[in-house]
Every structure is written in structure tokens, then in C-alpha cells.
Design a protein around this motif. Structure first.
Motif, short mmCIF file in Angstrom:
data_model
loop_
_atom_site.label_atom_id
_atom_site.label_comp_id
_atom_site.label_asym_id
_atom_site.label_seq_id
_atom_site.Cartn_x
_atom_site.Cartn_y
_atom_site.Cartn_z
N GLU A 150 0.85 -1.19 0.00
CA GLU A 150 0.00 0.00 0.00
C GLU A 150 0.88 1.24 0.00
N SER A 152 -0.18 4.39 0.34
CA SER A 152 -0.71 5.42 1.24
C SER A 152 -0.33 5.06 2.69
N PRO A 153 0.48 5.92 3.34
CA PRO A 153 0.91 5.62 4.71
C PRO A 153 -0.26 5.41 5.68
N SER A 154 -1.32 6.19 5.55
CA SER A 154 -2.44 6.05 6.48
C SER A 154 -3.19 4.74 6.25
N GLU A 155 -3.37 4.35 4.99
CA GLU A 155 -4.03 3.06 4.68
C GLU A 155 -3.18 1.90 5.17
N TYR A 198 -2.68 -2.16 11.57
CA TYR A 198 -3.29 -2.14 12.91
C TYR A 198 -4.37 -3.22 13.01
N GLU A 219 -1.02 1.93 7.59
CA GLU A 219 -1.06 1.90 9.05
C GLU A 219 -2.37 1.30 9.56
N LEU A 220 -3.49 1.70 8.96
CA LEU A 220 -4.80 1.20 9.37
C LEU A 220 -4.88 -0.32 9.17
N LYS A 276 -12.36 -0.36 -0.99
CA LYS A 276 -12.20 0.65 0.06
C LYS A 276 -13.40 1.58 -0.02
N THR A 331 5.67 -0.48 0.60
CA THR A 331 5.03 0.73 0.08
C THR A 331 4.95 0.76 -1.45
#
Length: 125
Positions: free
Chosen positions: A13, A15-18, A24, A20-21, A109, A37
Motif C-alpha cells: 500500500e 498510502s501511509p495512512s491506509e 493495525y 497503518e490502518l 475501500k 510501500t
């Protein structure tokens, strides 16, 4: 939660936020996560670390998730690793194209934690 399903998942992925989510959600559910990445990094990690499942985005700089899927399915070392495409592309043609490239599941998504886990469990051996 059935703990016998624990495995290693490679997430591709850009996108860093995607990233990370998703990481998690999966680590909270007991999975080991290998982040990548981009497709080039993912190819190297897939060969070296042999994940149980690969979850990849489609739209990424350089090599797309569809191309990554094709490369992985052509390589004898990674051809049996299940691939979940996770994309904001939600047209039926995108889903069909992903399956044609060798994807084992398709997730759109935005997704919930449950949808992500269900997609992974549906392809995990």
C-alpha cells in the motif's frame, strides 16, 4: 477469534495512512504484518519472507497491483500465495480484471476490519 489462523501477511500500500490502518487491524487480530510501500519492494519481500497471504492496492506508482499480481502468480516461488486486491476501484470490470490477473479475492475501500479479516480468511489455506 480462532488463533490457529495466525499467519504472516504482506501488505502492499503506497498510502501511509491506509498501510497503518490495515497493519493495525491485522496485528490486533494476531497476524504478523510485513509492510511494503510499492510493488518492487513487495516482490523482494514476497520472495524473501514467503508470506501466507498478500494484500495489495491497485493504484500505485510504477507497477500496479494488477501487474504485481501477474508477476507473483507467474513466479514458482510465489504462485501459490493467495492475493487479496484491496482497491477503491469498485466497478465489476475491475473485480473481473483482478481475478483474471490471478487475484483470489477483491475488497473495495473503504472496508471494515471484519471485511478485511473475512477476505483474508476466505483465501488462507
Amino acid at each position: 477469534m480462532n488463533l490457529t489462523l495466525i499467519g504472516t501477511i504482506l501488505i502492499v500500500e503506497d498510502s501511509p495512512s491506509e498501510l497503518e490502518l490495515m497493519s493495525y487491524y491485522l496485528t490486533e487480530s494476531g497476524y504478523n504484518v510485513i509492510p511494503a510501500t510499492g510493488a518492487k519492494e513487495a516482490l523482494e519481500k514476497a520472495l524473501l519472507q514467503q508470506p501466507d497471504v498478500i494484500v495489495t492496492d491497485v493504484v500505485m506508482p510504477g507497477i500496479s497491483g494488477f501487474e504485481l499480481c501477474r508477476y507473483l502468480k507467474k513466479n514458482p516461488l510465489t504462485q501459490k500465495v493467495p492475493i487479496v486486491i484491496c482497491s477503491s476501484k469498485n466497478q465489476e470490470i475491475d473485480r473481473l480484471w483482478a481475478m483474471k490477473q490471478g487475484a483470489d479475492a477483491y475488497l473495495t475501500k473503504p472496508y471494515t476490519r471484519e471485511q478485511l479479516l473475512r477476505a483474508i480468511k476466505s483465501v488462507a489455506n
